[in-house]
Design a protein around this motif. Structure first.
Motif, PDB file in Angstrom:
ATOM      1  N   ARG A 127      -7.991   3.560   8.187  1.00  0.00           N
ATOM      2  CA  ARG A 127      -7.447   4.628   7.031  1.00  0.00           C
ATOM      3  C   ARG A 127      -6.856   5.852   7.303  1.00  0.00           C
ATOM      4  O   ARG A 127      -6.401   6.725   6.459  1.00  0.00           O
ATOM      5  CB  ARG A 127      -8.816   4.929   6.185  1.00  0.00           C
ATOM      6  CG  ARG A 127      -9.498   3.542   5.924  1.00  0.00           C
ATOM      7  CD  ARG A 127      -8.751   2.855   4.801  1.00  0.00           C
ATOM      8  NE  ARG A 127      -9.613   1.822   4.232  1.00  0.00           N
ATOM      9  CZ  ARG A 127      -9.137   0.893   3.311  1.00  0.00           C
ATOM     10  NH1 ARG A 127      -8.074   1.188   2.680  1.00  0.00           N
ATOM     11  NH2 ARG A 127      -9.901  -0.018   2.996  1.00  0.00           N
ATOM     12  N   TRP A 146     -12.214   1.987  -2.169  1.00  0.00           N
ATOM     13  CA  TRP A 146     -11.075   1.686  -1.957  1.00  0.00           C
ATOM     14  C   TRP A 146     -10.109   0.765  -2.635  1.00  0.00           C
ATOM     15  O   TRP A 146      -9.200   0.920  -2.916  1.00  0.00           O
ATOM     16  CB  TRP A 146     -10.970   1.087  -0.346  1.00  0.00           C
ATOM     17  CG  TRP A 146     -11.439   2.279   0.467  1.00  0.00           C
ATOM     18  CD1 TRP A 146     -12.530   2.394   1.343  1.00  0.00           C
ATOM     19  CD2 TRP A 146     -10.584   3.265   1.120  1.00  0.00           C
ATOM     20  NE1 TRP A 146     -12.817   3.385   1.946  1.00  0.00           N
ATOM     21  CE2 TRP A 146     -11.338   4.096   2.022  1.00  0.00           C
ATOM     22  CE3 TRP A 146      -9.243   3.730   0.925  1.00  0.00           C
ATOM     23  CZ2 TRP A 146     -11.108   5.168   2.647  1.00  0.00           C
ATOM     24  CZ3 TRP A 146      -8.980   4.834   1.652  1.00  0.00           C
ATOM     25  CH2 TRP A 146      -9.777   5.671   2.421  1.00  0.00           C
ATOM     26  N   VAL A 160      -9.307   3.938  -4.861  1.00  0.00           N
ATOM     27  CA  VAL A 160      -7.892   4.469  -4.320  1.00  0.00           C
ATOM     28  C   VAL A 160      -6.890   3.592  -4.794  1.00  0.00           C
ATOM     29  O   VAL A 160      -5.666   4.104  -5.264  1.00  0.00           O
ATOM     30  CB  VAL A 160      -7.860   4.336  -2.717  1.00  0.00           C
ATOM     31  CG1 VAL A 160      -6.331   4.746  -2.188  1.00  0.00           C
ATOM     32  CG2 VAL A 160      -9.042   5.687  -2.117  1.00  0.00           C
ATOM     33  N   SER A 161      -6.884   2.174  -4.723  1.00  0.00           N
ATOM     34  CA  SER A 161      -5.888   1.397  -5.032  1.00  0.00           C
ATOM     35  C   SER A 161      -5.272   1.882  -6.517  1.00  0.00           C
ATOM     36  O   SER A 161      -3.934   1.396  -6.853  1.00  0.00           O
ATOM     37  CB  SER A 161      -6.226  -0.174  -4.814  1.00  0.00           C
ATOM     38  OG  SER A 161      -7.310  -0.582  -5.641  1.00  0.00           O
ATOM     39  N   TYR A 170      -3.677   6.764   5.240  1.00  0.00           N
ATOM     40  CA  TYR A 170      -3.987   7.096   3.800  1.00  0.00           C
ATOM     41  C   TYR A 170      -4.179   8.720   3.886  1.00  0.00           C
ATOM     42  O   TYR A 170      -3.527   9.301   3.057  1.00  0.00           O
ATOM     43  CB  TYR A 170      -5.311   6.305   3.313  1.00  0.00           C
ATOM     44  CG  TYR A 170      -5.841   7.383   2.075  1.00  0.00           C
ATOM     45  CD1 TYR A 170      -5.423   7.075   0.945  1.00  0.00           C
ATOM     46  CD2 TYR A 170      -6.991   8.123   2.509  1.00  0.00           C
ATOM     47  CE1 TYR A 170      -6.033   7.976  -0.042  1.00  0.00           C
ATOM     48  CE2 TYR A 170      -7.788   8.863   1.328  1.00  0.00           C
ATOM     49  CZ  TYR A 170      -7.092   8.516   0.138  1.00  0.00           C
ATOM     50  OH  TYR A 170      -7.595   9.200  -1.066  1.00  0.00           O
ATOM     51  N   TRP A 227       0.648   4.060   1.124  1.00  0.00           N
ATOM     52  CA  TRP A 227       0.632   4.778   2.469  1.00  0.00           C
ATOM     53  C   TRP A 227       0.811   4.183   3.572  1.00  0.00           C
ATOM     54  O   TRP A 227       0.840   4.602   4.789  1.00  0.00           O
ATOM     55  CB  TRP A 227      -0.623   5.491   2.495  1.00  0.00           C
ATOM     56  CG  TRP A 227      -1.971   4.528   2.375  1.00  0.00           C
ATOM     57  CD1 TRP A 227      -2.426   3.764   3.406  1.00  0.00           C
ATOM     58  CD2 TRP A 227      -2.692   4.126   1.369  1.00  0.00           C
ATOM     59  NE1 TRP A 227      -3.380   2.885   3.084  1.00  0.00           N
ATOM     60  CE2 TRP A 227      -3.601   3.206   1.694  1.00  0.00           C
ATOM     61  CE3 TRP A 227      -2.712   4.456   0.116  1.00  0.00           C
ATOM     62  CZ2 TRP A 227      -4.501   2.375   0.883  1.00  0.00           C
ATOM     63  CZ3 TRP A 227      -3.499   3.928  -0.945  1.00  0.00           C
ATOM     64  CH2 TRP A 227      -4.368   2.944  -0.644  1.00  0.00           C
ATOM     65  N   TRP A 276      -0.462  10.085   4.378  1.00  0.00           N
ATOM     66  CA  TRP A 276       0.074  10.035   3.056  1.00  0.00           C
ATOM     67  C   TRP A 276      -0.472  11.013   1.977  1.00  0.00           C
ATOM     68  O   TRP A 276       0.208  11.269   1.128  1.00  0.00           O
ATOM     69  CB  TRP A 276      -0.148   8.512   2.416  1.00  0.00           C
ATOM     70  CG  TRP A 276       0.138   8.396   1.124  1.00  0.00           C
ATOM     71  CD1 TRP A 276       1.590   7.815   0.397  1.00  0.00           C
ATOM     72  CD2 TRP A 276      -0.627   8.345  -0.386  1.00  0.00           C
ATOM     73  NE1 TRP A 276       1.447   7.634  -0.978  1.00  0.00           N
ATOM     74  CE2 TRP A 276       0.180   7.885  -1.152  1.00  0.00           C
ATOM     75  CE3 TRP A 276      -2.026   8.790  -0.581  1.00  0.00           C
ATOM     76  CZ2 TRP A 276      -0.273   7.848  -2.633  1.00  0.00           C
ATOM     77  CZ3 TRP A 276      -2.354   8.532  -1.874  1.00  0.00           C
ATOM     78  CH2 TRP A 276      -1.597   8.341  -2.757  1.00  0.00           C
ATOM     79  N   ALA A 318      -3.659   5.451  -6.770  1.00  0.00           N
ATOM     80  CA  ALA A 318      -2.604   5.676  -6.169  1.00  0.00           C
ATOM     81  C   ALA A 318      -1.302   5.178  -6.919  1.00  0.00           C
ATOM     82  O   ALA A 318      -0.280   5.633  -6.564  1.00  0.00           O
ATOM     83  CB  ALA A 318      -2.730   5.029  -4.613  1.00  0.00           C
ATOM     84  N   GLN A 350       0.913  -1.100  -0.134  1.00  0.00           N
ATOM     85  CA  GLN A 350       0.089  -0.202   0.048  1.00  0.00           C
ATOM     86  C   GLN A 350       0.889   1.323   0.128  1.00  0.00           C
ATOM     87  O   GLN A 350       1.709   1.318   0.889  1.00  0.00           O
ATOM     88  CB  GLN A 350      -0.915  -0.025   1.285  1.00  0.00           C
ATOM     89  CG  GLN A 350      -1.621  -1.115   1.260  1.00  0.00           C
ATOM     90  CD  GLN A 350      -2.989  -0.873   0.313  1.00  0.00           C
ATOM     91  OE1 GLN A 350      -2.890   0.009  -0.297  1.00  0.00           O
ATOM     92  NE2 GLN A 350      -3.852  -1.894   0.199  1.00  0.00           N
TER      93      GLN A 350
END
Length: 550
Positions: free
Chosen positions: A63, A422, A451-452, A66, A17, A69, A455, A15
């Motif tokens: 979270r 997410w 998000v995945s 995140y 973050w 980050w 990012a 991940q």
């Protein structure tokens, strides 16, 4: 050359973050809140930690890395209190507790502690204008018309007609009957009776509530309906007719909002915050007159009052220029920073408001750079950093009282409250695997906004926000400086100065590319196709750019 910045890649399976960046240092000469980027968390829709389909404090806590980050300074959490459930938590039953759906008080304490470790501050929502009809005070007032609790609300004797012509912001009259025939006031839903702030017990109880949460380490409060609380003492009729553009915000409701006595409340609350270093109050002040909005941020009142003019502006140079210029002037007159807003839980998503599709997305990206360039604080609504559009929610799944009370004539706000995506799984990572369905349905196509995915894409909306926040933190002209705004044709320019440096945010709001004269260096662009030479920058339609130097 391209002005697009590129973020570093992330190892497969990691991940991005998982190892948060160090907390940003605040300028010693000014309080943190004057230029903070505050991330609004709609708690029910952010992250589900226990699998019941409802976002909660445990999910939010997981979270937090995140948010670190991403680079924001603080998070504001929509109401977490026990509630009657009539209006998304804004009908509160107990102000010094946590709804079991979200956790308990120890979860708030743990959240605050974890956030502090990551350099983040936590701001809670407080709702002083009204309670739930299930609040113990209101239940006691229903049972005993002559008891002390009855004076804490606005009741009128039985009669054929309501006491006056006041209207609910959610539709229909602002008065409903009790079982014994009395009338009671609710400027929102019937399940949200308005408090009578002329009863001193109301003020005393809310002051205890502030101290309860400040003692647990929170950094302040967003104050719901801060322009409300007091009503005309004689309950006189409002003078104006219904206005779809000013309803509740202008002279047509002169007797229900913005009464002069309300400012004394904020002076008392400011005194309480002054006992707790580095805490703040930010008010929801939905008034048409920005000069009136700014008065709520005078030095002895709230630290900030949200400026919603940009949120309500169409994608036009004149509208944006006026929104920025008038806010800078109004707040400048009282020595307060502007708190800028482009999205929240009450308004359609930016991408949709600005035209939808690729056009709306390009404009939303440009608007993000504009927002983050302006001096003062910026409030970012969860999901706007992903470029989420307004979601389609089937009528049978809607929960908003605006939709229900208007018999479907008003769409309501459910579409901007759909849970966060997410990851690209079928449940978009909102809940653990095998969990209950989310409380609002998530569109299948939202996997592309996850998000995945974003990012790891240096050209995504999420990457743009992260890059912008990093550049903002490095340049004192952005957020902490002074600004002037101007426009020429379809081009809007905000010139920001601070720390001996200048950064211009230039936005092309037209349909054709433009050439912007500049000898400066391009720091960041909202989209592709920006090219710079020794003396100019080529700027495509619906695109913004940050340029260092004059």
């Amino acid at each position: 050359m391209s002005a697009q910045l590129v973020t570093a890649g992330t190892a497969a399976g990691q991940q991005p973050w998982s190892r948060p960046a160090p907390a940003q240092e605040q300028a010693a000469e000014q309080p943190w809140w004057r230029s903070a980027v505050v991330y609004q968390v709609y708690l029910r829709s952010f992250a589900d930690g226990n699998g019941d389909g409802i976002g909660d404090l445990a999910g939010l806590r997981a979270r937090l890395p995140y948010l670190s980050w991403l680079g924001v300074d603080a998070l504001w959490i929509n109401p977490h209190y026990p509630s009657g459930g009539a209006d998304g938590g804004y009908d509160v039953v107990d102000y010094r507790a946590v709804d079991p759906e979200y956790g308990d008080v120890s979860d708030v304490e743990a959240l605050v502690a974890d956030a502090r470790q990551l350099g983040l501050r936590v701001v809670l929502d407080v709702v002083p204008n009204h309670t739930s009809d299930r609040h113990p005070w209101f239940q006691a007032a229903l049972a005993d018309p002559d008891g002390p609790e009855a004076s804490r609300y606005h009741f009128a004797p039985p009669s054929e007609e309501p006491p006056n012509n006041w209207r609910s912001l959610f539709g229909g009259p602002a008065w409903s009957r009790t079982p014994d025939g009395r009338w009671y006031l609710h400027l929102f839903a019937p399940e949200q009776p308005d408090l009578n702030w002329r009863d001193p017990v109301v003020a005393e109880d809310f002051e205890r509530t502030l101290r309860f949460w400040l003692d647990r380490g929170v950094s302040g409060f967003r104050v719901d309906v801060a322009y409300g609380l007091y009503k005309d003492a004689g309950l006189r009729d409002n003078p104006g007719e219904y206005s779809p553009t000013l309803f509740g915000h202008g002279p047509e409701q002169a007797m229900t909002w913005n009464q002069p006595e309300v400012h004394d409340v904020w002076r008392r609350w400011r005194g309480i915050c002054d006992e707790y270093p580095d805490t703040m109050l930010v008010g929801e002040v939905c008034l048409a007159d920005l000069d009136e909005v700014a008065l709520y941020s005078r030095p002895d009142e709230m630290h900030q009052s949200l400026s919603f003019r940009l949120l309500k502006s169409t994608w036009q140079t004149a509208a944006f220029t006026d929104a920025i210029g008038s806010a800078l002037e109004a707040f400048g007159r009282v020595g307060a920073p502007v708190s800028w807003v482009l999205g929240n839980h009450d308004k359609d998503r930016m991408v949709t408001r600005f035209g939808g599709g690729e056009t709306g997305l390009s404009r939303a990206r440009a608007a993000a750079l504009l927002l983050l360039s302006l001096p003062g604080s910026a409030y970012v609504y969860a999901g706007d950093e992903l470029g989420l559009p307004q979601a389609h929610v089937p009528d049978e799944a809607k929960r908003d009282p605006i939709f229900l009370r208007s018999n479907g004539e008003r769409a309501g706000r459910d579409g901007c409250r759909v849970p966060m995506p997410w990851n690209a799984t079928s449940g978009v990572g909102f809940s653990p695997a095998g969990a209950a369905r989310p409380w609002l349905p998530v569109p299948a196509e939202w996997r592309q906004h996850a998000v995945s995915r974003q990012a790891r894409d240096s050209s995504s909306v999420l990457s743009l926000y992260r890059q912008a926040l990093a550049v903002r933190a490095e340049h004192p002209a952005l957020g902490t400086g002074e600004a002037t705004v101007s426009s020429r044709g379809d081009v809007l320019t905000v010139r920001c100065t601070g720390g001996g440096r200048t950064v211009r945010c230039v936005v092309n709001m037209g349909a054709e590319s433009v050439l912007v004269g500049s000898r400066g260096r391009v720091l960041l662009a909202s989209g592709p196709g920006v090219h710079s030479s020794a003396r100019s920058v080529a700027l495509p339609p619906d695109t913004a750019v940050w340029i260092a130097g004059d």
